[in-house]
Design an enzyme around this catalytic site. Structure first.
Site, PDB file in Angstrom:
ATOM      1  N   HIS A  14     -50.501  43.670   8.695  1.00 27.82           N
ATOM      2  CA  HIS A  14     -50.592  43.726  10.156  1.00 27.82           C
ATOM      3  C   HIS A  14     -50.542  42.353  10.814  1.00 27.82           C
ATOM      4  O   HIS A  14     -51.147  41.405  10.319  1.00 27.82           O
ATOM      5  CB  HIS A  14     -51.893  44.436  10.548  1.00 27.82           C
ATOM      6  N   ASP A  26     -53.702  40.424   8.088  1.00 24.36           N
ATOM      7  CA  ASP A  26     -53.813  40.750   6.664  1.00 24.36           C
ATOM      8  C   ASP A  26     -52.388  40.781   6.101  1.00 24.36           C
ATOM      9  O   ASP A  26     -51.492  40.189   6.694  1.00 24.36           O
ATOM     10  CB  ASP A  26     -54.616  42.050   6.443  1.00 24.36           C
ATOM     11  N   SER A  75     -51.369  52.548  11.619  1.00 22.51           N
ATOM     12  CA  SER A  75     -52.403  51.513  11.680  1.00 22.51           C
ATOM     13  C   SER A  75     -52.092  50.425  12.705  1.00 22.51           C
ATOM     14  O   SER A  75     -52.988  49.703  13.115  1.00 22.51           O
ATOM     15  CB  SER A  75     -52.588  50.879  10.304  1.00 22.51           C
TER      16      SER A  75
END
Ligand SMILES: *[C@@H]1O[C@H](CO)[C@@H](O)[C@H](O)[C@H]1NC(C)=O
Ligand SMILES: *[C@@H]1O[C@H](CO)[C@@H](O)[C@H](O)[C@H]1NC(C)=O
Ligand SMILES: *[C@@H]1O[C@H](CO)[C@@H](O)[C@H](O)[C@H]1NC(C)=O
Ligand SMILES: *[C@@H]1O[C@H](CO)[C@@H](O)[C@H](O)[C@H]1NC(C)=O
Ligand SMILES: *[C@@H]1O[C@H](CO)[C@@H](O)[C@H](O)[C@H]1NC(C)=O
Length: 358
Positions: free
Chosen positions: A326, A323, A41
Site C-alpha cells: 500500500h 508497507d 484494502s
C-alpha cells in the site's frame, strides 16, 4: 429505531436532495450529499477488523500519522478515499459498514474490505473477506432499510442517485489469486489475457447491479502499477529492484479493457455517468515528486503487511510505499487530489463522459 430518528432521516434526505448543489455547498455542505465506497484494502477503513483474516491493519504502526490511530486502514495515514471525501467537503470520513448505523445512509457508507476481489474466492487463503458481490448485497440491505424508512423504494433510489460512488477492485484477483498457484488453479486454466477478460465481464455485471440499485455517478479506479509494488518485487522479482514485468502486464491488460468498459457503460446508461479514474497514471506521476525511497517504510512480514508494533521509517513523506503493498499517505494525498479532479468532471457534467489522465 424510534419515530424521531426516522423523521430526522426523512427530513435530512428531503432537504439535502431537493436543494441544488450550489445552494448547499454555499451553506457549507459537501459537493455531493453522500458518498458510497466499494473496494479492497486501498479503501478499507475497518470492515475487516472483526473478521477471521490475516488481511487486517488495526494495529500499530498502521495509523501512526492518522488522527484516530490504527483503525483498520492499510496506511500510515489517510487513504485515497479519505482524501476524496475531505476534498468533497465532508466533515467526517465515510464510516465503515461494519460499524455503521442506518442514519449513516444519509452521508454514505464504506463497504470496502481488505483482500476483496471481483471473484468470490479471491484472498480466501487469508481468511474471511467481503468480496464485491457481498459488498453489493450489503449495499442492497442498506437500500432496503432506507426504502422502509422512506416508505418508498422510488424515493430511496432518487436519493441514492444523487450520491457519488467509487469502485476499485482487481488487484487481489491477481496478487491473491492468479499469481498464487499454490492455492488457485486460475493460472493453469486461463492465460493472463483470458483471465483478465473474465474479470472484466464479471466486473461489468457487478457495476450494472450497482446501477440497478440506483447508483448514477460512478467513478471506477484503474489498477495501479502492480509489478512495481515491493510485494511483487520480493515475491516474483529476480533479486534486482526492478518492476516485475509479468505482474505489471496484468495491470496493463486490465486497464486496457477497463477503459472501453467505462465507455460502453456510458453509452448503455445515458441517465448515469461513469468515469475512469486513472490510478495507474496518478500513482506513477505522483511517485516522481519528492520521494527518495521506493522500498516499504515499515518492516513487513511475508504477507506484505507491517509487523505488529515494529518501528517504521522516520521520514514517511520520503516513501512511496507504507508497507509492501500500500502507498504511503504522502502518495495517497497526490493520488487523492488527482482522483478528486477526475470525479469533479463526473459531478459537473453529469451525462458527459471523460477520461482523466495525469
Ligand atoms: C458470490 O457469493 C455471493 C454470496 O456472498 C453470491 O450471492 C454470489 O452469487 C457469488 N458469486 C458468484 C459469481 O458465484
Ligand atoms: C485445482 O486442481 C487440482 C488438480 O486438478 C484439484 O484437485 C483442486 O481441487 C483444484 N483446486 C481448486 C481450488 O479448484
Ligand atoms: C531482472 O528483471 C528486469 C526486468 O524484468 C531486467 O531488466 C533485469 O535485467 C533482470 N536482472 C537480472 C539480474 O536478471
Ligand atoms: C530506503 O530505505 C531502506 C530501508 O529503510 C534503506 O535501507 C535504504 O538505504 C533507503 N534508500 C534510500 C535511497 O534512501
Ligand atoms: C523528508 O523527506 C522529504 C521528501 O524527500 C524531504 O523534503 C524532507 O526534507 C525530509 N525531512 C527530513 C526531516 O529529513
Amino acid at each position: 429505531m424510534g419515530f424521531e430518528v426516522k423523521l430526522w432521516i426523512f427530513s435530512i434526505i428531503i432537504m439535502v436532495a431537493s436543494s441544488r448543489l450550489e445552494d448547499y455547498s454555499a451553506q457549507g455542505f459537501a459537493e455531493v450529499p453522500c458518498y458510497f465506497i466499494f473496494g479492497d484494502s486501498l479503501a478499507d477503513s475497518g470492515n475487516n477488523n472483526l473478521l477471521q483474516t490475516t488481511a487486517k491493519a488495526n494495529y500499530k504502526p498502521y495509523g501512526i500519522d492518522f488522527h484516530f490511530g490504527p483503525t483498520g486502514r492499510f496506511c500510515n495515514g489517510r487513504t485515497v478515499v479519505d482524501i476524496i471525501a475531505e476534498l468533497l467537503g465532508f466533515c467526517e470520513y465515510i464510516p465503515p459498514y461494519a460499524s455503521s448505523t442506518i442514519k449513516d445512509v444519509i452521508f454514505g457508507i464504506n463497504y470496502a474490505s481488505g483482500g476483496a476481489g471481483i471473484r468470490n474466492e479471491t484472498s480466501q487463503q487469508l481468511g474471511e473477506v467481503i468480496p464485491f458481490d457481498k459488498q453489493l448485497l450489503n449495499h442492497r440491505k442498506t437500500m432496503l432499510s432506507l426504502a422502509k424508512i422512506l416508505r418508498s423504494e422510488a424515493v430511496a433510489k432518487w436519493y441514492i442517485g444523487k450520491c457519488l460512488y467509487t469502485v476499485g477492485f482487481g488487484t487481489n484477483d491477481y496478487i491473491q489469486n492468479y499469481f498464487v498457484p499454490d492455492y488457485y488453479n486460475t493460472s493453469k486454466q486461463y492465460t493472463l489475457t483470458q483471465f483478465t477478460q473474465l474479470l472484466i465481464q464479471q466486473y461489468k455485471r457487478q457495476i450494472q447491479r450497482l446501477y440497478s440499485y440506483g447508483a448514477r455517478k460512478i467513478g471506477i479506479f484503474s489498477l495501479g502499477s502492480l509489478g512495481c509494488i515491493p510485494y511483487a518485487i520480493i515475491n516474483y522479482g529476480n533479486g534486482s529492484y526492478s518492476c516485475v514485468e509479468m505482474v505489471e502486464q496484468a495491470s496493463l491488460e486490465f486497464n486496457k479493457l477497463l477503459i472501453p468498459l467505462v465507455d460502453q457503460l456510458n453509452l448503455d446508461y445515458p441517465d448515469a455517468s461513469f468515469t475512469y479514474i486513472d490510478y495507474y497514471a496518478f500513482g506513477a506521476s505522483g511517485a516522481q515528486f519528492g520521494f527518495t525511497n521506493f522500498t516499504s517504510c515499515c518492516t513487513v512480514a511475508s504477507n506484505g503487511l507491517c509487523i505488529p508494533n515494529s518501528i517504521p521509517c522516520k521520514n514517511r513523506t520520503a516513501y512511496v510505499f507504507w508497507d509492501a503493498i500500500h502507498p504511503s499517505e504522502a502518495l495517497n494525498k497526490y493520488i487523492g487530489l488527482k482522483s478528486y479532479e477526475a470525479i469533479k468532471t463526473l459531478l459537473e457534467a453529469p451525462h458527459h463522459h471523460q477520461i482523466a489522465t495525469a
